[in-house]
Design an enzyme around this catalytic site. Structure first.
Site, PDB file in Angstrom:
ATOM      1  N   PHE A   1      90.591  94.507 119.471  1.00  0.00           N
ATOM      2  CA  PHE A   1      89.859  93.319 119.915  1.00  0.00           C
ATOM      3  C   PHE A   1      88.678  93.005 118.998  1.00  0.00           C
ATOM      4  O   PHE A   1      88.649  91.974 118.315  1.00  0.00           O
ATOM      5  CB  PHE A   1      89.396  93.534 121.360  1.00  0.00           C
ATOM      6  CG  PHE A   1      88.368  92.549 121.843  1.00  0.00           C
ATOM      7  CD1 PHE A   1      88.578  91.179 121.739  1.00  0.00           C
ATOM      8  CD2 PHE A   1      87.174  93.003 122.407  1.00  0.00           C
ATOM      9  CE1 PHE A   1      87.614  90.271 122.181  1.00  0.00           C
ATOM     10  CE2 PHE A   1      86.216  92.108 122.859  1.00  0.00           C
ATOM     11  CZ  PHE A   1      86.436  90.740 122.737  1.00  0.00           C
TER      12      PHE A   1
ATOM     13  N   ASN B   1      96.517 102.537 113.921  1.00  0.00           N
ATOM     14  CA  ASN B   1      97.800 103.124 114.329  1.00  0.00           C
ATOM     15  C   ASN B   1      98.533 102.261 115.350  1.00  0.00           C
ATOM     16  O   ASN B   1      99.633 102.605 115.785  1.00  0.00           O
ATOM     17  CB  ASN B   1      97.617 104.546 114.872  1.00  0.00           C
ATOM     18  CG  ASN B   1      96.862 104.592 116.192  1.00  0.00           C
ATOM     19  OD1 ASN B   1      96.427 103.563 116.724  1.00  0.00           O
ATOM     20  ND2 ASN B   1      96.685 105.800 116.726  1.00  0.00           N
TER      21      ASN B   1
ATOM     22  N   GLY C   1      95.896  98.378 119.509  1.00  0.00           N
ATOM     23  CA  GLY C   1      95.831  97.129 118.757  1.00  0.00           C
ATOM     24  C   GLY C   1      97.221  96.627 118.411  1.00  0.00           C
ATOM     25  O   GLY C   1      98.233  97.249 118.735  1.00  0.00           O
TER      26      GLY C   1
ATOM     27  N   LEU D   1      85.765 101.363 113.469  1.00  0.00           N
ATOM     28  CA  LEU D   1      85.944 100.958 114.866  1.00  0.00           C
ATOM     29  C   LEU D   1      87.041 101.752 115.567  1.00  0.00           C
ATOM     30  O   LEU D   1      87.155 101.677 116.796  1.00  0.00           O
ATOM     31  CB  LEU D   1      86.288  99.462 114.947  1.00  0.00           C
ATOM     32  CG  LEU D   1      85.171  98.453 114.708  1.00  0.00           C
ATOM     33  CD1 LEU D   1      84.797  98.368 113.234  1.00  0.00           C
ATOM     34  CD2 LEU D   1      85.549  97.078 115.217  1.00  0.00           C
TER      35      LEU D   1
ATOM     36  N   TYR E   1      83.836 109.762 126.826  1.00  0.00           N
ATOM     37  CA  TYR E   1      83.794 108.689 125.840  1.00  0.00           C
ATOM     38  C   TYR E   1      82.384 108.556 125.270  1.00  0.00           C
ATOM     39  O   TYR E   1      82.195 108.517 124.044  1.00  0.00           O
ATOM     40  CB  TYR E   1      84.231 107.382 126.495  1.00  0.00           C
ATOM     41  CG  TYR E   1      84.140 106.173 125.596  1.00  0.00           C
ATOM     42  CD1 TYR E   1      85.073 105.959 124.591  1.00  0.00           C
ATOM     43  CD2 TYR E   1      83.112 105.248 125.752  1.00  0.00           C
ATOM     44  CE1 TYR E   1      84.985 104.846 123.762  1.00  0.00           C
ATOM     45  CE2 TYR E   1      83.023 104.135 124.937  1.00  0.00           C
ATOM     46  CZ  TYR E   1      83.955 103.939 123.944  1.00  0.00           C
ATOM     47  OH  TYR E   1      83.856 102.846 123.118  1.00  0.00           O
TER      48      TYR E   1
ATOM     49  N   ASP F   1      81.561 105.601 134.989  1.00  0.00           N
ATOM     50  CA  ASP F   1      81.058 104.230 134.897  1.00  0.00           C
ATOM     51  C   ASP F   1      79.549 104.228 135.094  1.00  0.00           C
ATOM     52  O   ASP F   1      79.031 104.824 136.040  1.00  0.00           O
ATOM     53  CB  ASP F   1      81.731 103.371 135.972  1.00  0.00           C
ATOM     54  CG  ASP F   1      81.282 101.921 135.945  1.00  0.00           C
ATOM     55  OD1 ASP F   1      80.844 101.451 134.873  1.00  0.00           O
ATOM     56  OD2 ASP F   1      81.392 101.260 136.989  1.00  0.00           O
TER      57      ASP F   1
END
Length: 309
Positions: free
Chosen positions: A16, A37, A41, A76, A142, A271
């Site tokens: 994105f 890869n 995407g 990215l 993450y 979150d």
């Protein structure tokens, strides 16, 4: 730095943010190579004017020969799912990608890298959160991986004459976005216009940055920040709640659904329910967003309705 005469590698350039960045770099006259890869995407997102290499950066040999004649890397590539069922594997994959890239850059004598980090490195911090807030205590694997990568880049910058730009993103929205709250609401309301299920209690409130502003800010920082390590928040001065996003999406779809909530103060484990980054450092560098958080959400909603409906 004049981007127009640069030879640039974009890892994750089929995703994105990456595909929008590639389009802007090409428009500005850069020569662009994309490595992806295509696990999340798509090759179709990459402009034909860019050189494309399909490769997995967890493979230490993936970049053999790719970095020859490259001036600057935008890194990215990452596993980006925050609510993953393999958090430790995600951490290992993401840090391995960065380590392999750094080794390949050293072998090719490439000394400039721009890295897409995240607001998740801060954890649940006071708002607005400045870049020098401490201690950094991410609450997801993450976020921990993003912080670890920043550490790897900092260590290499201070020991191997590397220049690093770290971008700590707010929530980035716009055309092509998938797997996030706006496209999720659009898809749910397309399937059932009468009821919308909302994760958490709807009171989660974060800063949303349109992709055009995001890419513009990234390039402004690379052009104007000159320290060995340059860490900048990218976001807006305003926030938007999940309930407000639901109202904007429903309004743009001309619907009036009932809301159902899954409960709790957050949508998933890891979150961060409240987030607003300070952008005073970026403002002092001469850049401001053109869209508020609400305006970014509304524009993105219209763009995504055109794509998904």
């Amino acid at each position: 730095m004049d981007i127009s005469d640069q030879r640039i590698l974009v890892t994750g350039g089929a995703g994105f943010v990456g595909s929008h960045l590639v389009d802007r770099l090409l428009a500005d006259g850069a020569a662009v190579t994309v490595v992806d890869n295509c696990s999340t995407g798509s090759r179709d997102r990459v402009a034909d004017d860019a050189r494309f290499v399909e490769a997995d950066l967890t493979d230490p040999d993936a970049l053999d020969g790719v970095l020859d004649d490259i001036d600057l890397v935008f890194h990215l590539a990452a596993s980006k799912l925050v609510n993953t069922d393999r958090p430790h594997g995600q951490f290992e994959d993401n840090t391995k990608m960065t380590l392999n890239l750094l080794e390949a850059m050293a072998d090719a004598d490439v000394t400039q890298i721009a890295y897409t980090s995240s607001s998740t490195v801060y954890g649940e911090a006071p708002r607005p959160t400045p870049e020098d807030y401490a201690p950094l205590e991410p609450i997801s694997a993450y976020g921990a991986g993003k912080l670890a990568d920043e550490g790897l880049l900092s260590a290499r910058a201070h020991s191997h004459d590397l220049t690093v730009w770290n971008f700590r993103f707010a929530n980035v929205v716009g055309p092509g976005l998938r797997g996030a709250v706006i496209p999720d609401f659009i898809e749910k309301l397309t399937e059932n216009p009468d009821t919308l299920t909302i994760l958490g209690d709807g009171r989660q409130e974060k800063s949303y940055l349109h992709i055009t502003d995001c890419v513009d800010a990234m390039l402004h920082i690379v052009a104007n920040a000159t320290d060995a390590v340059n860490s900048y928040n990218l976001g807006t001065r305003t926030t938007t709640s999940v309930d407000r996003i639901a109202a904007i999406v429903a309004d743009e779809m001309d619907l009036d659904p009932d809301y159902e909530y899954t409960g709790g103060d957050r949508g998933w484990t890891g979150d961060v329910p409240k987030m607003r980054l300070s952008i005073e450092k970026l403002s002092a560098l001469g850049w401001e967003p053109t869209l508020s958080s609400d305006a970014a959400v509304r524009r993105s909603t219209r763009e995504l309705i055109d794509e998904l409906c």
